[in-house]
Design an enzyme around this catalytic site. Sequence first.
Site, PDB file in Angstrom:
ATOM      1  CB  SER A 158      -0.951  -0.061   1.206  1.00 30.19           C
ATOM      2  OG  SER A 158      -2.004   0.840   1.060  1.00 30.19           O
ATOM      3  NE  ARG A 227      -8.635   2.523  10.388  1.00 34.67           N
ATOM      4  CZ  ARG A 227      -7.496   2.062   9.914  1.00 34.67           C
ATOM      5  NH1 ARG A 227      -6.888   2.686   8.912  1.00 34.67           N
ATOM      6  NH2 ARG A 227      -6.917   0.997  10.429  1.00 34.67           N
ATOM      7  CG  ASP A 326      -6.638  -3.869  -3.206  1.00 35.00           C
ATOM      8  OD1 ASP A 326      -7.443  -2.930  -3.054  1.00 35.00           O
ATOM      9  OD2 ASP A 326      -5.476  -3.852  -2.764  1.00 35.00           O
ATOM     10  CG  HIS A 356      -5.834  -2.328   0.322  1.00 31.63           C
ATOM     11  ND1 HIS A 356      -4.836  -2.372  -0.640  1.00 31.63           N
ATOM     12  CD2 HIS A 356      -5.391  -1.463   1.281  1.00 31.63           C
ATOM     13  CE1 HIS A 356      -3.850  -1.569  -0.285  1.00 31.63           C
ATOM     14  NE2 HIS A 356      -4.150  -1.019   0.877  1.00 31.63           N
ATOM     15  CG  ASP A 357      -7.123  -4.017   5.746  1.00 30.50           C
ATOM     16  OD1 ASP A 357      -6.223  -3.199   5.479  1.00 30.50           O
ATOM     17  OD2 ASP A 357      -8.041  -3.778   6.566  1.00 30.50           O
TER      18      ASP A 357
END
EC number: 2.3.1.31
Length: 395
Positions: A158, A227, A326, A356-357
């Site tokens: 990332s 967030r 992702d 993504h994580d």
Amino acid sequence: MTGITTAVPQPEAGLVDGVVVQRFRIGPLALETGGHLPDVVLAYETWGTLNADASNAVLIEHALTGSSHVARGESSEDGWWDGLVGPGRTIDTNRYFVVSINMLGGCYGSTGPASLDPEGKPWGSRFPFVTIRDSVRAEALLADLLGISSWHSVLGGSMGGARALEWAVTYPGRVQRCAVIACGAASTAEQIAFAQAQVQAIRLDPRFTGGDYYGSAGPEDGLGLARRIAHITYRSEAELVHRFGRAAQGMEEPFGSSVPGGRGRYQVESYLDHQAEKLVRRFDANSYVILTEALMSHDVARDRGSLSTALAAASAEFFVAAVDSDRLYWPRQSVELASALPGNVAVHTIESPIGHDAFLTEIAQLEPALAAAFYSNTDDGDVKESASALRLRAG
Ligand SMILES: CC(=O)SCCNC(=O)CCNC(=O)[C@H](O)C(C)(C)COP(=O)(O)OP(=O)(O)OC[C@H]1O[C@@H](n2cnc3c(N)ncnc32)[C@H](O)[C@@H]1OP(=O)(O)O
Ligand SMILES: N[C@@H](CCO)C(=O)O
């Protein structure tokens, strides 16, 4: 003998969120867009021992809200790539000297908006815009102080991938191998758009007060909203549906409803509330803005001609990987990056339903390929053979 000795600069140890970091003063830094920081300190952690010829140094770059705490090491805090880095691990700290640096502008010990200016006041709103390229230039000054003229490898996921890539192109002679995971060559319009919404959520919080909120209640609501927006992009639609569906969250502690009108919460709302609360407890809103805007600036080809011209400057061996689900850093961006790199660079895939994580939670999937490509004993013919076999399969 004059009796005068020149003090050799030394780092100082400090404690950040229960983790011991080293803090090294790198001095003034002129910034890409014309700003200037008069006195920059970078905080970092290391694992392992640097060889006499400094040939075993590995730099691992953290993502947006990450920190230098890649591996547990001797601390009691888990690291975010614990499985990958440590004694006997793929990046074996018995062999390699691993360094991870808290990014300029962040809130884990490096100079950032909460740091004091030369007059002793927090920088706050006066902290300048810094780019990914600025942060890498600062890190190169730290590498000089550590006696590391060339990294065995630089890797990150990332925003960490953006920094790794920028390192390889800004300092071709200083990066021998480079792994860019879940990140493309530039932040796209959509990534900038998601980022802008997050930055606005913070700026529009009345408690942000332009960024000069230190000493009073900060913009926690704005940071929490940022967030939430970000976290949705870090996870896949399929995961959210599978994990939470339309289920209601129980009212029992600690998940009791805070929704006005008492309609209760969907489970997915409760999950996002929790992610927001966790980040607000550990992160500074100004740093979130500074790092997010740095990531918006990511474009390895800026002022360097076409992408392939820019990348042609790098002399590193590259490893590129994407998460198949992702929806923030789309796999096709990794393919575009790999295609523009010199040589025949394969794109490795992390297969995960979560999005993504997975570059954090499923990094183990890349370990065989990373080990074969970068961290095997290159004198061993069998190991070389398995490296190319893995590359072929991944490609
Ligand atoms: C010093 C530092 O801390 S630096 C930070 C280190 N971390 C990083 O560098 C990366 C930033 N971290 C992250 O992005 C995330 O923590 C990740 C990606 C690593 C976590 O991913 P996952 O393990 O998949 O976590 P997941 O998304 O499932 O969230 C789990 C949390 O949601 C909570 N949760 C799950 N369902 C619900 C629900 N219905 N309601 C409320 N909370 C919920 C869990 O209780 C758990 O809480 P906890 O984290 O407080 O234990
Ligand atoms: N979960 C990661 C995603 C950004 O890459 C972070 O918070 O840093």
